[in-house]
Design a protein around this motif. Structure first.
Motif, PDB file in Angstrom:
ATOM      1  N   THR A 155      11.613 -47.500   1.246  1.00  0.00           N
ATOM      2  CA  THR A 155      10.065 -47.571   0.916  1.00  0.00           C
ATOM      3  C   THR A 155      10.103 -46.651   2.157  1.00  0.00           C
ATOM      4  O   THR A 155       8.192 -46.091   2.380  1.00  0.00           O
ATOM      5  CB  THR A 155       9.522 -48.709   0.142  1.00  0.00           C
ATOM      6  OG1 THR A 155      10.127 -48.786  -0.742  1.00  0.00           O
ATOM      7  CG2 THR A 155       8.764 -47.886  -0.362  1.00  0.00           C
TER       8      THR A 155
ATOM      9  N   ALA B 190      10.707 -44.002   3.712  1.00  0.00           N
ATOM     10  CA  ALA B 190       9.999 -42.757   2.474  1.00  0.00           C
ATOM     11  C   ALA B 190       8.892 -41.995   3.501  1.00  0.00           C
ATOM     12  O   ALA B 190       8.221 -41.320   4.159  1.00  0.00           O
ATOM     13  CB  ALA B 190      10.106 -42.992   1.636  1.00  0.00           C
TER      14      ALA B 190
ATOM     15  N   LYS C 135       7.241 -38.722   4.736  1.00  0.00           N
ATOM     16  CA  LYS C 135       5.948 -38.638   4.898  1.00  0.00           C
ATOM     17  C   LYS C 135       4.820 -38.327   5.807  1.00  0.00           C
ATOM     18  O   LYS C 135       4.298 -36.955   6.353  1.00  0.00           O
ATOM     19  CB  LYS C 135       5.744 -39.262   3.707  1.00  0.00           C
ATOM     20  CG  LYS C 135       4.152 -38.625   3.034  1.00  0.00           C
ATOM     21  CD  LYS C 135       3.956 -38.570   1.773  1.00  0.00           C
ATOM     22  CE  LYS C 135       2.098 -38.320   1.284  1.00  0.00           C
ATOM     23  NZ  LYS C 135       2.219 -37.334   1.929  1.00  0.00           N
TER      24      LYS C 135
ATOM     25  N   GLN D 271      18.015 -42.841  -2.612  1.00  0.00           N
ATOM     26  CA  GLN D 271      16.761 -42.702  -2.699  1.00  0.00           C
ATOM     27  C   GLN D 271      16.260 -41.875  -1.428  1.00  0.00           C
ATOM     28  O   GLN D 271      15.454 -41.370  -1.394  1.00  0.00           O
ATOM     29  CB  GLN D 271      16.462 -44.530  -2.122  1.00  0.00           C
ATOM     30  CG  GLN D 271      14.914 -44.712  -3.497  1.00  0.00           C
ATOM     31  CD  GLN D 271      14.474 -46.692  -2.850  1.00  0.00           C
ATOM     32  OE1 GLN D 271      15.728 -47.034  -2.811  1.00  0.00           O
ATOM     33  NE2 GLN D 271      13.644 -46.279  -2.902  1.00  0.00           N
TER      34      GLN D 271
ATOM     35  N   TRP E   3      13.574 -38.528  -1.516  1.00  0.00           N
ATOM     36  CA  TRP E   3      12.216 -38.305  -0.463  1.00  0.00           C
ATOM     37  C   TRP E   3      12.646 -37.260   0.527  1.00  0.00           C
ATOM     38  O   TRP E   3      11.670 -36.435   0.942  1.00  0.00           O
ATOM     39  CB  TRP E   3      12.749 -40.132   0.501  1.00  0.00           C
ATOM     40  CG  TRP E   3      11.531 -41.104  -0.469  1.00  0.00           C
ATOM     41  CD1 TRP E   3      12.547 -41.984  -1.225  1.00  0.00           C
ATOM     42  CD2 TRP E   3      10.445 -40.289  -0.411  1.00  0.00           C
ATOM     43  NE1 TRP E   3      11.117 -42.574  -1.812  1.00  0.00           N
ATOM     44  CE2 TRP E   3      10.033 -41.865  -2.028  1.00  0.00           C
ATOM     45  CE3 TRP E   3       9.507 -39.768  -0.915  1.00  0.00           C
ATOM     46  CZ2 TRP E   3       8.791 -41.585  -2.257  1.00  0.00           C
ATOM     47  CZ3 TRP E   3       8.071 -39.595  -1.350  1.00  0.00           C
ATOM     48  CH2 TRP E   3       7.889 -40.902  -2.429  1.00  0.00           C
TER      49      TRP E   3
ATOM     50  N   ARG F  91      11.797 -34.320  -1.149  1.00  0.00           N
ATOM     51  CA  ARG F  91       9.953 -34.091  -1.203  1.00  0.00           C
ATOM     52  C   ARG F  91       9.421 -34.086  -0.032  1.00  0.00           C
ATOM     53  O   ARG F  91       8.719 -33.020   0.075  1.00  0.00           O
ATOM     54  CB  ARG F  91       9.600 -35.371  -1.868  1.00  0.00           C
ATOM     55  CG  ARG F  91       9.988 -35.396  -2.621  1.00  0.00           C
ATOM     56  CD  ARG F  91       9.411 -36.656  -4.199  1.00  0.00           C
ATOM     57  NE  ARG F  91       9.887 -37.689  -5.118  1.00  0.00           N
ATOM     58  CZ  ARG F  91       9.996 -38.054  -5.772  1.00  0.00           C
ATOM     59  NH1 ARG F  91       8.279 -39.209  -4.766  1.00  0.00           N
ATOM     60  NH2 ARG F  91      10.893 -39.551  -6.476  1.00  0.00           N
ATOM     61  N   THR F  92      10.217 -34.354   0.662  1.00  0.00           N
ATOM     62  CA  THR F  92       9.059 -34.088   2.491  1.00  0.00           C
ATOM     63  C   THR F  92       9.437 -33.283   3.186  1.00  0.00           C
ATOM     64  O   THR F  92       9.240 -32.779   4.371  1.00  0.00           O
ATOM     65  CB  THR F  92       8.815 -35.381   3.072  1.00  0.00           C
ATOM     66  OG1 THR F  92      10.181 -35.948   3.166  1.00  0.00           O
ATOM     67  CG2 THR F  92       8.520 -36.358   2.186  1.00  0.00           C
TER      68      THR F  92
ATOM     69  N   ALA G 224       4.096 -43.096  -1.393  1.00  0.00           N
ATOM     70  CA  ALA G 224       4.979 -42.900  -0.178  1.00  0.00           C
ATOM     71  C   ALA G 224       3.452 -42.519   0.783  1.00  0.00           C
ATOM     72  O   ALA G 224       4.159 -42.735   1.982  1.00  0.00           O
ATOM     73  CB  ALA G 224       5.009 -41.261  -0.373  1.00  0.00           C
TER      74      ALA G 224
END
Ligand code: GDP
Length: 297
Positions: free
Chosen positions: A111, A114, A118, A142, A146, A149-150, A280
């Protein structure tokens, strides 16, 4: 930062603030200093930091009456301790900056990576992830999500593949693709602790072979709700690899917020980021001023 951290530190602040108020008006003698010491230790300020603060209070307030400005004095002492810390990430002027991230499983490592991805992407940096926690398929998946997404690049091996070779490939790709930052994840668990430590050393070495001087930052993720146990585990990591700083995850979930100070104190490492939630954007750069204000609020 202040508002978010204040909620997490409420209980600590109550004990610190309340304890302090009870001492006001008393003479600063040996008994007073003992009480002050107990209050600071209870809030997990840490032994070394507490001793230093007690010495300074004795020096400046010895045999005088404790007045309201003593609190300001102690706050500025704690702030002073933290402000000596190097809480910044240092970026290379040329070539990729390599950030190696270590931490036991469940600490919040994936996490945190991630969130860091970001954050750095939002700052306009091109990021590449090396999914080196090959022991866990979930960690690789995972991080892939990420990366998508980023907009970060990702280099991954299959589950069970050699983490060092993933780190090697990630660093090579980081050079070839001219990214700004490569974040290398590492295993959080192996069959034995000794294996894990050897693995971390090896990853560290391999990164340095591909990019001389790298890794430039080695961040250790610690679950701040996990107290002494987390510190003991983290100490093992710092013996295997030279760390440059800490990410304290889950600071939103702990009542013993002073633990941030104790962990920093025991490990001799600066806190660079704190995790304050599962989303995030829930990663904050550590700020000594706001932290101390929240601690004594
Ligand atoms: P890893 O095994 O170390 O990679 O840990 P994960 O990143 O998978 O995190 C373990 C659990 O902790 C997950 O449920 C995360 O959502 C949660 N977590 C991680 N960081 C934070 C944080 O800063 N605050 C809170 N409340 N939960 C967190």
């Amino acid at each position: 930062f202040f508002q978010r951290i204040k909620a997490g530190l409420r209980r600590t602040a109550q004990s610190l603030g309340g304890g302090f108020r009870a001492l006001l008006g008393q003479k600063v003698d040996a008994d007073f200093l003992d009480q002050l010491e107990a209050i600071l230790l209870k809030a997990d300020v840490g032994v070394a930091a507490t001793e230093r603060i007690i010495d300074r209070v004795k020096e400046s307030y010895g045999n005088r009456e404790a007045t309201g400005d003593l609190l300001d004095f102690v706050k500025s002492e704690v702030r002073g301790l933290l402000q000596e810390d190097d809480t910044q990430l240092h970026f290379q002027e040329e070539g990729p900056t390599v950030i190696m991230v270590a931490g036991v499983n469940g600490s919040g490592k994936t996490t945190s990576i991630a969130k860091l991805t970001k954050r750095l992407s939002d700052e306009g940096r091109k990021v590449l992830l090396g999914a080196g926690d090959t022991f866990r398929a979930a960690a690789i998946e995972q991080l892939s999500t990420w990366a998508e997404r980023t907009g970060a690049d990702i280099v991954k091996g299959s589950q069970g593949s050699d983490p060092s070779s993933v780190a090697h490939d990630a660093c090579t790709a980081a050079m070839a693709r001219k990214v700004d930052v490569a974040i290398i994840d590492t295993a959080g668990r192996l069959h034995t602790q000794a294996n894990l430590m050897r693995e971390l050393e090896k990853i560290h070495r391999v990164i340095g072979k591909v990019i001389p001087g790298a890794p430039h930052e080695v961040l250790m993720v610690i679950d701040s709700t996990n107290g002494q146990n987390a510190i003991a585990q983290a100490e093992n990591f710092t013996k295997a690899i030279e760390c440059t700083g800490l990410i304290l995850a889950k600071l939103d979930g702990t009542a013993k917020g002073g633990a941030a100070l104790a962990i920093r104190d025991r490990l001799g490492l600066p806190v660079k980021f704190v995790g304050v939630g599962e989303k995030a954007e829930d990663l904050e750069a550590f700020n000594a001023e706001a932290f101390v204000d929240a601690l004594f609020a």
